[in-house]
Write an enzyme that holds these catalytic residues in place. Structure first.
Site, short mmCIF file in Angstrom:
data_model
loop_
_atom_site.label_atom_id
_atom_site.label_comp_id
_atom_site.label_asym_id
_atom_site.label_seq_id
_atom_site.Cartn_x
_atom_site.Cartn_y
_atom_site.Cartn_z
N HIS A 34 0.87 -1.19 0.00
CA HIS A 34 0.00 0.00 0.00
C HIS A 34 0.90 1.23 0.00
O HIS A 34 1.94 1.24 0.67
CB HIS A 34 -0.85 -0.04 1.28
CG HIS A 34 -1.70 1.17 1.46
ND1 HIS A 34 -1.51 2.08 2.48
CD2 HIS A 34 -2.76 1.64 0.76
CE1 HIS A 34 -2.43 3.04 2.41
NE2 HIS A 34 -3.19 2.80 1.37
N ASN A 35 0.51 2.28 -0.74
CA ASN A 35 1.33 3.51 -0.81
C ASN A 35 2.81 3.16 -0.96
O ASN A 35 3.66 3.61 -0.18
CB ASN A 35 1.15 4.35 0.47
CG ASN A 35 -0.21 5.04 0.50
OD1 ASN A 35 -0.91 5.09 -0.50
ND2 ASN A 35 -0.58 5.56 1.64
N GLU A 49 1.30 0.12 -5.51
CA GLU A 49 0.32 1.19 -5.67
C GLU A 49 1.01 2.47 -6.12
O GLU A 49 2.07 2.81 -5.60
CB GLU A 49 -0.40 1.42 -4.34
CG GLU A 49 -1.55 2.38 -4.50
CD GLU A 49 -2.25 2.70 -3.16
OE1 GLU A 49 -3.38 3.18 -3.23
OE2 GLU A 49 -1.65 2.48 -2.10
N ASP A 80 -0.13 6.62 -6.70
CA ASP A 80 -1.11 7.72 -6.69
C ASP A 80 -0.59 8.77 -7.64
O ASP A 80 0.48 9.34 -7.40
CB ASP A 80 -1.18 8.35 -5.29
CG ASP A 80 -2.05 7.54 -4.35
OD1 ASP A 80 -2.35 6.39 -4.70
OD2 ASP A 80 -2.41 8.06 -3.28
N HIS A 100 1.28 11.29 -2.12
CA HIS A 100 0.05 11.09 -1.36
C HIS A 100 -0.70 12.41 -1.39
O HIS A 100 -0.27 13.38 -0.78
CB HIS A 100 0.41 10.68 0.07
CG HIS A 100 -0.69 9.95 0.77
ND1 HIS A 100 -1.46 9.00 0.14
CD2 HIS A 100 -1.17 10.02 2.04
CE1 HIS A 100 -2.35 8.51 0.99
NE2 HIS A 100 -2.19 9.13 2.15
N GLU A 136 -3.98 4.77 -8.82
CA GLU A 136 -4.98 5.69 -8.28
C GLU A 136 -4.81 6.97 -9.06
O GLU A 136 -3.85 7.71 -8.88
CB GLU A 136 -4.75 5.88 -6.78
CG GLU A 136 -6.03 6.22 -6.07
CD GLU A 136 -5.91 6.09 -4.56
OE1 GLU A 136 -5.97 7.14 -3.91
OE2 GLU A 136 -5.74 4.97 -4.06
#
Length: 753
Positions: free
Chosen positions: A306-307, A336, A338, A351, A385
């Protein structure tokens, strides 16, 4: 002294001699922080020492065994930031295991850089291929160097006493003096070289191993081939090819040539075997690839992060491509990103709505292209994302295609609409994009689809209408070029298991927050397991976890969720479970789910004992015998010796969750003996993970963590086994280990007439 100081396997080349003379290089921390340091390889060829040129006082050192790899050129953000100032042939990065930061260096010339890069690589090769005896010898050398304050290569009794304290040994002074005098063969009042090794061997004499050896040895001095075969069959439960195995072990671990020629094993050889991979609690056959890799992707647990771009917390943390490199090296297969609009039409990764730093999307993709398949050949899922404008989405698609080329999957593997997901085997060396998609997969493929999920007459119109409405909305916000890159992992909102069963496709995936997933596990456990038998589900940490903490992945795995995303940058029990599950099967990032989780009509529900098939619980009996050379607690007071205890924790279905611990042993981190037996009942052993934790007992505050080792129950070998402990961030800490005896008792079968 030389025999103690330099590893026997190291050939002193010109390169290493040059490194031993020392080199002045720049240590770079940022564009503005570039300071000169003097680097030097120590005589033991296993320690690098460096000091500030200016003060000449502040000195640091690191061991070669802490170094994972060396990267040449501008292969770190720090060196990229000074790329215009220093050419790539003078730059290199030393990468350490675990969470320790890299060391970025610039040499005075390309020749000097090459000398250090080649030399370090040669030494890393030696360090990673050491056997147990060499590791222990190296460990002794490291301690000798630390304790030999005046660097004269010899040690008096006072220095030895200080060394014992450093090594976590609290020993009766008379006993220590007696051992010291026995080892001081030259009667010089000091120990040097081999004398120190003798002293160490006397100190580490293992009574518990000796008595086990004598149980099987008729004369108490050696094990004959047949005696070893008896031990392997009766205690280690090795039933196939035991004689060949016994011969192999003697050849591999018996130090004496004459004993090897006579096919017998001495106590030293026996101890070497017990400490070796063959004597480990982890079944060596499961270390490599041992599972069927030809089933649909949804039949596997997939190592997921995650992240991934963060290496600290979610609010102010530093975004770094290092996060991607570390995750991929650990076998992670779902990363992941973003993406947000960046300056000059360049999308950036960070983020959103926080103070985290930013990295260009292009850099993330080229890192992915470089490292995706270094640890595993199986597919990587890139979870996108996307917060970008239409213009920058076009750039995202272009960069993915240009940089990844053939690696990026842009069509189904056979050109047809899939009725089930392809297997890891069929998707080897492919990168799959997970994200939104305009319309359905069959709309983008030529020719009619093979088979589409059934839609009943009465809701056909409504379903088609909803589909059109959604596609129109997506068209307004999603660039077609980016949509076309999404094949097997189309993001769809989750609207309940019934809805998914009637309208979803196998190539669609839903993401759920940990809280939503927990509610579904509680209310519809069996439906959740069935859903995951044919479609992928991704779980992610709650937005409240701004400190990058993790939830326990076990409850999500219990219902078959495949992509359980964790913050890889945060050490702790949750990451231990993740590392424990994925340390098997060749570290490839995919672990096959048990058969009852791969059946769409399964009755299994982790919370309902009536739904578990199987003859009844298995009994796991663990005798915790002893510990060896346990490390000190980080930041402990000078001279403090630990009071160790061992806790065994079981993670699995709710009924199997349990933990038990031994009593603590006062003031002995060196060779504590517990000799206590712990017992557990496992109802669903296929899902169980076992975690061994060593702690330093503290009566006034929380116990301190010392070391741990976690593995899936399926990978446990019964018998007398060593457990080689890992540090908080999952790296090995040789020669720290636990010695245990494991017994697994199956429930009795149905009564015979």
């Amino acid at each position: 002294m030389a025999s103690l100081l330099c590893n026997a396997r190291i050939q002193l080349t010109d390169t290493l001699e040059q490194m031993q003379q020392g080199t002045l290089m720049r240590k770079v921390k940022s564009k503005s922080w570039k300071k000169q340091r003097y680097f030097k390889l120590q005589e033991d060829c296993m320690t690098i020492w460096y000091q500030s040129k200016r003060t000449g006082k502040t000195e640091s050192a690191f061991s070669i065994s802490d170094v994972e790899t060396v990267r040449e050129g501008h292969q770190s953000e720090v060196l990229q930031s000074v790329a215009e100032e220093f050419p790539p042939e003078r730059c290199f990065t030393i990468v350490f295991y675990g969470r320790r930061g890299n060391l970025d260096l610039v040499a005075g010339s390309a020749e000097e850089a090459q000398c250090w890069v080649q030399g370090l690589r040669q030494l890393i090769e030696v360090a990673t291929t050491m056997d147990q005896r060499e590791k222990i010898d190296q460990w002794i050398r490291d301690w000798f160097q630390k304790a030999d304050k005046d660097k004269d290569g010899r040690m008096n009794f006072k220095e030895v006493q200080r060394l014992l304290k450093m090594m976590n040994v609290d020993m009766n002074e008379d006993h220590a003096l007696r051992l010291f005098q026995d080892a001081d063969k030259s009667e010089s009042g000091t120990l040097e070289g081999e004398e120190f090794v003798l002293f160490y061997k006397a100190l580490t004499q293992r009574e518990e191993v000796l008595s086990l050896f004598r149980e099987y040895s008729e004369d108490g001095k050696k094990l004959t081939l047949l005696e070893l075969v008896d031990f392997l069959r009766e205690e280690q439960l090795e039933d196939e090819g035991t004689e060949e195995l016994a011969m192999e072990l003697i050849d591999k671990y018996e130090p004496s040539e004459t004993a090897r020629a006579r096919h017998v094993l001495s106590v030293d050889g026996f101890l070497m075997y017990l400490c070796s991979p063959e004597g480990s609690i982890f079944n060596p056959q499961h270390r490599g690839l041992w599972q069927d890799m030809s089933q649909p992707l949804c039949h596997y647990f997939i190592s997921s992060s995650h992240n991934t771009y963060l290496i600290e917390d979610q609010i102010r943390g530093h975004s770094s491509i290092e996060g991607y490199i570390r995750a991929l090296k650990r076998g992670c297969r779902c990363l992941e990103v973003d993406c947000w609009d960046g300056p000059n039409g360049e999308p950036m990764v960070y983020h959103g709505h926080t103070f985290t730093s930013k990295i260009p999307f292009r850099e993330v993709v080229s890192t992915l292209g470089k490292y995706a398949f270094k640890t595993s050949d199986y597919p990587v899922i890139l979870s996108l994302e996307n917060h970008c404008s239409m213009e920058q989405q076009e750039v995202l698609a272009q960069q993915l295609k240009d940089i990844l080329g053939e690696q990026l999957l842009t069509t189904t593997i056979d050109g047809h609409v899939p009725t089930q997901l392809p297997s890891p085997e069929e998707l080897k060396h492919k990168i799959l994009l997970k994200g939104k998609k305009i319309g359905r997969l069959e709309d983008t493929l030529d020719g009619p689809g093979d088979e589409v999920p059934e839609v009943s007459d009465d809701d056909n119109g409504a379903e088609a209408e909803e589909e059109r409405r959604r596609a129109k909305k997506d068209k307004e916000t999603l660039a077609q070029a980016l949509s076309d890159c999404v094949i097997y992992c189309k993001n769809v909102p989750f609207r309940g298991f019934q809805e998914a069963r009637s309208h979803s496709r196998p190539s669609e995936i839903s993401s759920l927050s940990e809280a939503k997933a927990r509610k579904l596990i509680r209310d519809e456990g069996n439906e959740f397991v069935r859903h995951n038998a044919w479609q992928l589900t991704r779980i992610y940490p709650s937005g409240m976890r701004t400190d990058s903490s993790n939830y326990s992945p076990q409850e999500m795995w219990n219902v078959g969720c495949q992509i359980v995303a964790l913050n890889f940058q945060t050490a702790g029990m949750e990451m231990d479970l993740c590392d424990g599950l994925f340390s098997q099967n060749g570290h490839c990032g995919y672990v096959l789910k048990p058969p009852f989780m791969r059946d769409k009509e399964t009755l299994f529900n982790p919370s309902d004992p009536r739904s578990w098939e199987g003859p009844g619980p298995i009994t796991l009996t663990i005798q915790v015998i002893s510990g060896q050379q346990l490390p000190k607690v980080a930041n402990s007071k000078e001279g403090a010796i630990i009071d160790p205890l061992v806790r065994v924790e079981i993670y699995g279905v709710p009924a199997d969750q349990a933990h038990q611990e031994t009593k603590y042993i006062e003031n002995n981190g060196f060779n504590p003996c517990w000799d206590e037996t712990l017992q557990f009942q496992l109802h669903v052993p296929e899902l169980a993970l076992v975690r061994f934790v060593v702690e330093d007992y503290d009566k006034t505050s929380r116990n301190d963590f010392v070391g741990q080792f976690t593995l899936a129950f399926a990978n446990i070998k019964p018998g007398y086994r060593h457990i080689h402990l890992l540090s908080k961030d999952g790296t090995s800490i040789p020669p720290s280990s636990l010695f245990v005896h494991i017994r697994i008792t199956e429930p009795p079968g149905p009564e015979q007439d």
